[in-house]
Motif scaffolding. Sequence first.
Motif, PDB file in Angstrom:
ATOM      1  N   GLY A 165      -4.627   2.860   1.453  1.00 38.43           N
ATOM      2  CA  GLY A 165      -4.423   4.298   1.447  1.00 38.43           C
ATOM      3  C   GLY A 165      -3.065   4.691   1.994  1.00 38.43           C
ATOM      4  O   GLY A 165      -2.349   5.508   1.404  1.00 38.43           O
ATOM      5  N   SER A 166      -2.676   4.085   3.124  1.00 36.38           N
ATOM      6  CA  SER A 166      -1.413   4.464   3.760  1.00 36.38           C
ATOM      7  C   SER A 166      -0.197   3.899   3.029  1.00 36.38           C
ATOM      8  O   SER A 166       0.855   4.543   2.972  1.00 36.38           O
ATOM      9  CB  SER A 166      -1.400   3.994   5.220  1.00 36.38           C
ATOM     10  N   SER A 167      -0.323   2.703   2.447  1.00 39.26           N
ATOM     11  CA  SER A 167       0.822   2.059   1.797  1.00 39.26           C
ATOM     12  C   SER A 167       0.965   2.433   0.327  1.00 39.26           C
ATOM     13  O   SER A 167       2.079   2.540  -0.185  1.00 39.26           O
ATOM     14  CB  SER A 167       0.708   0.531   1.904  1.00 39.26           C
ATOM     15  N   HIS A 168      -0.170   2.620  -0.358  1.00 40.11           N
ATOM     16  CA  HIS A 168      -0.123   2.797  -1.811  1.00 40.11           C
ATOM     17  C   HIS A 168      -0.784   4.083  -2.293  1.00 40.11           C
ATOM     18  O   HIS A 168      -0.749   4.380  -3.483  1.00 40.11           O
ATOM     19  CB  HIS A 168      -0.787   1.595  -2.494  1.00 40.11           C
ATOM     20  N   GLY A 169      -1.409   4.820  -1.392  1.00 42.60           N
ATOM     21  CA  GLY A 169      -2.031   6.075  -1.772  1.00 42.60           C
ATOM     22  C   GLY A 169      -3.230   5.923  -2.684  1.00 42.60           C
ATOM     23  O   GLY A 169      -3.509   6.797  -3.504  1.00 42.60           O
ATOM     24  N   GLU A 171      -7.499   4.607  -3.026  1.00 41.66           N
ATOM     25  CA  GLU A 171      -8.756   4.347  -2.332  1.00 41.66           C
ATOM     26  C   GLU A 171      -9.346   3.065  -2.897  1.00 41.66           C
ATOM     27  O   GLU A 171      -9.582   2.957  -4.101  1.00 41.66           O
ATOM     28  CB  GLU A 171      -9.726   5.506  -2.559  1.00 41.66           C
TER      29      GLU A 171
END
Length: 229
Positions: A165-169, A171
């Motif tokens: 989620g934080s690196s690639h957006g 889920e």
Amino acid sequence: MVGGLKTGGVQCGSVRHSIRPAFMPRKPGRPDRHPPCAGPTRESTEVSASSVVLRRGDYLDCLTELDAEASGRGVLTREFEEFVLHREGEDAARALIVGVDLSECDRVREVKRSLRRIEQQIDDSCALLEGDAHVYVVIKGGAARSSRVLPIYETLAEKLHMLAGSSHGIEISSTVIDCTDCEDKTLLARRIMGDVTSTSADEGSPASALQWRELADSSICEASLSDYL
């Protein structure tokens, strides 16, 4: 570079460990609970023929039936490096399966070091996944007792879920499976591909660590949710 693999490794006894490309043989708090899985125990097989599952990591005998099971469900398995080199446009994969051989890691601290080393490499691979994708890390362990390493596997699953989620957006659901004692590779392939193609798999836990015996009579979705009961 997403397609590249670092050659450095971590000592497990006398063996250096890192993720190896495309199953090549080796050289000598929790996320919020999701609703219960819907439908029967047998996994659904409704999936587009264009679905792609990427394979990466160490060669594990327990994963040798994946291609046959995937083909029967209309799923195409691709080696990670091949997919990177011949990717067309913005194509993204439905799932990533990573084999990790920790059989030479007899101590808990060796397991921790090895997984820390490959954690970032797995996260980098997630750049090629579509949203709501699945990541399966299948581990063959060593002499370290499962009761001591399972919490480490749980931490890995949770970190991979959060990093995607934080690196690639995106889920993803991340599942670490301890297959050290797996004696039925056909059933393992059925469980993994069943989860990839199941219409209810997204209702399972977004991050879980399972032992092989938990999958004998349950789907991955059902087994992951049982951790919360």
